[in-house]
Design a protein around this motif. Structure first.
Motif, PDB file in Angstrom:
ATOM      1  N   LYS A  10       0.836  -1.188   0.000  1.00  0.00           N
ATOM      2  CA  LYS A  10       0.000   0.000   0.000  1.00  0.00           C
ATOM      3  C   LYS A  10       0.879   1.249   0.000  1.00  0.00           C
ATOM      4  CE  LYS A  10      -3.783  -2.197   2.511  1.00  0.00           C
ATOM      5  NZ  LYS A  10      -4.629  -2.143   3.724  1.00  0.00           N
ATOM      6  N   GLU A  11       0.378   2.300  -0.674  1.00  0.00           N
ATOM      7  CA  GLU A  11       1.124   3.551  -0.690  1.00  0.00           C
ATOM      8  C   GLU A  11       1.154   4.138   0.714  1.00  0.00           C
ATOM      9  OE1 GLU A  11      -0.228   6.292  -3.543  1.00  0.00           O
ATOM     10  OE2 GLU A  11      -0.041   4.930  -5.251  1.00  0.00           O
ATOM     11  N   GLU A  12       2.332   4.671   1.058  1.00  0.00           N
ATOM     12  CA  GLU A  12       2.504   5.225   2.391  1.00  0.00           C
ATOM     13  C   GLU A  12       1.763   6.540   2.512  1.00  0.00           C
ATOM     14  OE1 GLU A  12       6.460   6.722   3.874  1.00  0.00           O
ATOM     15  OE2 GLU A  12       6.358   4.833   4.958  1.00  0.00           O
ATOM     16  N   ALA A  13       0.998   6.710   3.572  1.00  0.00           N
ATOM     17  CA  ALA A  13       0.264   7.941   3.807  1.00  0.00           C
ATOM     18  C   ALA A  13       1.251   9.088   4.061  1.00  0.00           C
ATOM     19  CB  ALA A  13      -0.661   7.762   5.005  1.00  0.00           C
ATOM     20  N   PRO A  14       0.800  10.335   3.895  1.00  0.00           N
ATOM     21  CA  PRO A  14       1.688  11.466   4.178  1.00  0.00           C
ATOM     22  C   PRO A  14       2.321  11.342   5.559  1.00  0.00           C
ATOM     23  CG  PRO A  14      -0.353  12.220   3.183  1.00  0.00           C
ATOM     24  CD  PRO A  14      -0.518  10.754   3.431  1.00  0.00           C
ATOM     25  N   VAL A  15       3.632  11.561   5.610  1.00  0.00           N
ATOM     26  CA  VAL A  15       4.390  11.331   6.842  1.00  0.00           C
ATOM     27  C   VAL A  15       4.743  12.661   7.500  1.00  0.00           C
ATOM     28  CG1 VAL A  15       6.522  10.377   7.796  1.00  0.00           C
ATOM     29  CG2 VAL A  15       5.356   9.201   5.922  1.00  0.00           C
ATOM     30  N   ARG A  16       4.481  12.734   8.803  1.00  0.00           N
ATOM     31  CA  ARG A  16       4.894  13.914   9.572  1.00  0.00           C
ATOM     32  C   ARG A  16       6.375  13.795   9.877  1.00  0.00           C
ATOM     33  NH1 ARG A  16       4.761  15.115  15.224  1.00  0.00           N
ATOM     34  NH2 ARG A  16       3.806  13.067  15.609  1.00  0.00           N
ATOM     35  N   PRO A  18      11.086  10.801  10.101  1.00  0.00           N
ATOM     36  CA  PRO A  18      11.765   9.505   9.955  1.00  0.00           C
ATOM     37  C   PRO A  18      12.766   9.520   8.802  1.00  0.00           C
ATOM     38  CG  PRO A  18       9.573   9.383   9.020  1.00  0.00           C
ATOM     39  CD  PRO A  18       9.658  10.717   9.684  1.00  0.00           C
ATOM     40  N   MET A  19      13.808   8.708   8.920  1.00  0.00           N
ATOM     41  CA  MET A  19      14.811   8.632   7.878  1.00  0.00           C
ATOM     42  C   MET A  19      14.236   7.990   6.623  1.00  0.00           C
ATOM     43  SD  MET A  19      18.361   7.754   9.854  1.00  0.00           S
ATOM     44  CE  MET A  19      17.669   6.648  11.075  1.00  0.00           C
ATOM     45  N   ASP A  20      14.739   8.419   5.475  1.00  0.00           N
ATOM     46  CA  ASP A  20      14.264   7.890   4.205  1.00  0.00           C
ATOM     47  C   ASP A  20      14.814   6.487   3.962  1.00  0.00           C
ATOM     48  OD1 ASP A  20      12.878  10.229   3.575  1.00  0.00           O
ATOM     49  OD2 ASP A  20      14.662  11.140   2.663  1.00  0.00           O
ATOM     50  N   ILE A  21      14.071   5.721   3.184  1.00  0.00           N
ATOM     51  CA  ILE A  21      14.569   4.421   2.735  1.00  0.00           C
ATOM     52  C   ILE A  21      15.804   4.658   1.872  1.00  0.00           C
ATOM     53  CG2 ILE A  21      14.044   2.423   1.272  1.00  0.00           C
ATOM     54  CD1 ILE A  21      11.109   2.743   2.147  1.00  0.00           C
ATOM     55  N   ILE A  48      16.308  -0.371   4.541  1.00  0.00           N
ATOM     56  CA  ILE A  48      15.612  -1.046   3.451  1.00  0.00           C
ATOM     57  C   ILE A  48      14.119  -0.742   3.465  1.00  0.00           C
ATOM     58  CG2 ILE A  48      15.002  -3.328   2.521  1.00  0.00           C
ATOM     59  CD1 ILE A  48      17.652  -4.348   3.543  1.00  0.00           C
ATOM     60  N   GLU A  49      13.550  -0.647   4.673  1.00  0.00           N
ATOM     61  CA  GLU A  49      12.114  -0.383   4.818  1.00  0.00           C
ATOM     62  C   GLU A  49      11.897   0.342   6.136  1.00  0.00           C
ATOM     63  OE1 GLU A  49       9.273   0.469   3.669  1.00  0.00           O
ATOM     64  OE2 GLU A  49       9.076  -1.372   2.452  1.00  0.00           O
ATOM     65  N   ARG A  50      10.746   0.976   6.276  1.00  0.00           N
ATOM     66  CA  ARG A  50      10.403   1.650   7.532  1.00  0.00           C
ATOM     67  C   ARG A  50       8.919   1.501   7.788  1.00  0.00           C
ATOM     68  NH1 ARG A  50      10.675   8.106   5.731  1.00  0.00           N
ATOM     69  NH2 ARG A  50       8.698   8.091   4.556  1.00  0.00           N
ATOM     70  N   ARG A  51       8.530   1.655   9.074  1.00  0.00           N
ATOM     71  CA  ARG A  51       7.120   1.570   9.444  1.00  0.00           C
ATOM     72  C   ARG A  51       6.904   2.382  10.717  1.00  0.00           C
ATOM     73  NH1 ARG A  51       7.307  -4.787  11.341  1.00  0.00           N
ATOM     74  NH2 ARG A  51       8.383  -4.472  13.345  1.00  0.00           N
ATOM     75  N   ALA A  55       0.145   6.985  16.411  1.00  0.00           N
ATOM     76  CA  ALA A  55       0.208   8.431  16.237  1.00  0.00           C
ATOM     77  C   ALA A  55       1.186   8.833  15.137  1.00  0.00           C
ATOM     78  CB  ALA A  55       0.604   9.096  17.558  1.00  0.00           C
ATOM     79  N   GLY A  56       2.047   7.894  14.713  1.00  0.00           N
ATOM     80  CA  GLY A  56       3.007   8.201  13.654  1.00  0.00           C
ATOM     81  C   GLY A  56       4.084   9.165  14.087  1.00  0.00           C
ATOM     82  N   ASN A  57       4.498   9.096  15.365  1.00  0.00           N
ATOM     83  CA  ASN A  57       5.567   9.948  15.871  1.00  0.00           C
ATOM     84  C   ASN A  57       6.851   9.677  15.090  1.00  0.00           C
ATOM     85  OD1 ASN A  57       7.610  11.229  17.330  1.00  0.00           O
ATOM     86  ND2 ASN A  57       6.656  10.810  19.312  1.00  0.00           N
ATOM     87  N   PRO A  58       7.452  10.698  14.456  1.00  0.00           N
ATOM     88  CA  PRO A  58       8.664  10.473  13.650  1.00  0.00           C
ATOM     89  C   PRO A  58       9.820   9.849  14.437  1.00  0.00           C
ATOM     90  CG  PRO A  58       7.746  12.646  13.215  1.00  0.00           C
ATOM     91  CD  PRO A  58       6.988  12.092  14.383  1.00  0.00           C
ATOM     92  N   GLU A  59       9.856  10.085  15.757  1.00  0.00           N
ATOM     93  CA  GLU A  59      10.945   9.546  16.565  1.00  0.00           C
ATOM     94  C   GLU A  59      10.725   8.086  16.952  1.00  0.00           C
ATOM     95  OE1 GLU A  59      10.699  12.715  19.570  1.00  0.00           O
ATOM     96  OE2 GLU A  59      12.795  13.165  19.060  1.00  0.00           O
TER      97      GLU A  59
END
Length: 249
Positions: A30-36, A47-50, A69-72, A77-81
């Motif tokens: 699935k396409e990743e939703a907009p990331v804060r 978050p760091m880029d792939i 290689i991947e991130r999640r 809450a999608g906290n970048p940290e």
């Protein structure tokens, strides 16, 4: 065991792994939703880029270069940290790739990957038989382990590689295998129910060798993949977790 012929799709049902084989390609991502995002005091965006290269702590406490290689998201809450990153330790075999967090990294060392430079540096003897396009396709499909652990009888094992289990099993971190039939289940309770009904206490096929030594018995069975398709399919699923590339059935 003989390599089984390609099996016809089995009907879906409630007996653990009765869903049809999924083939070598996982479900569409699935396409990743907009990331804060946020920027740290050191100027690193989270978050760091792939594709980011960074120093990451290994089991021995030392830091080694890795590539993301991947991130999640690590929380709803999608906290970048709190993101989790699937990383490849560049000095180690691919089977040691794993999920880590920012706490395991030296964020100051982060730098964006250069695909051209990486292509010139890498010389993969393990996949020498692949042409470049086939290798890229293979790595894209199998880059992230979908099952992290399996339990087989009294033994629990960490897996090494991706295996194309049916889609309903790809979100499981651990699978429970029957040591007699190799049926696999999402929960221990499902396996226990299966064992209470199971009447098979050895592999199918013909026993062709037996050795008894020091109170222990070792036996080998010859299995016909045409007669025992489900057992052989389950064996292939299990074996693929420990083999980087293998034709399943």
């Amino acid at each position: 065991a003989a390599e089984p012929e390609k099996a016809a799709a089995a009907p879906a049902g409630g007996k653990g792994n009765t869903a049809p084989p999924s083939g070598a390609v996982p479900a569409q991502k699935k396409e990743e939703a907009p990331v804060r995002t946020i920027t740290t005091a050191d100027g690193v965006r989270l978050p760091m880029d792939i594709g980011t290269r960074v120093q990451c702590r290994w089991r021995d406490g030392q830091f080694y270069p890795v590539r993301v290689i991947e991130r999640r998201p690590g929380s709803a809450a999608g906290n970048p940290e709190e993101y989790e990153y699937y990383v490849h330790y560049e000095q180690f075999n691919r089977r040691l790739d794993t999920w880590v967090t920012v706490a395991d990294m030296n964020v100051k060392s982060a730098e964006q990957d250069d695909p051209k430079k990486r292509g010139a540096e890498e010389h993969d003897e393990e996949h020498a038989e692949f042409d470049p396009n086939a290798l890229r396709e293979h790595e894209e499909v199998t880059k992230v382990r979908n099952i992290l652990k399996v339990e087989l009888g009294r033994h629990e094992m960490d897996t090494w590689y991706f295996s194309p289990f049916p889609p309903e099993y790809t979100t499981c971190k651990k699978l429970f295998f029957c040591e007699f039939t190799l049926n696999f289940f999402k929960r221990k309770e499902q396996l226990q129910r299966h064992l209470r009904k199971n009447e098979q206490y050895h592999p199918p096929g013909d026993e062709i060798y037996r050795n008894e030594s020091r109170g222990k018995t070792t036996a080998f069975f010859e299995i016909d993949g045409k007669k025992d398709k489900m057992f052989c399919q389950n064996l292939c699923y299990l074996a693929k977790l420990f083999l980087d590339h293998k034709t399943l059935y």
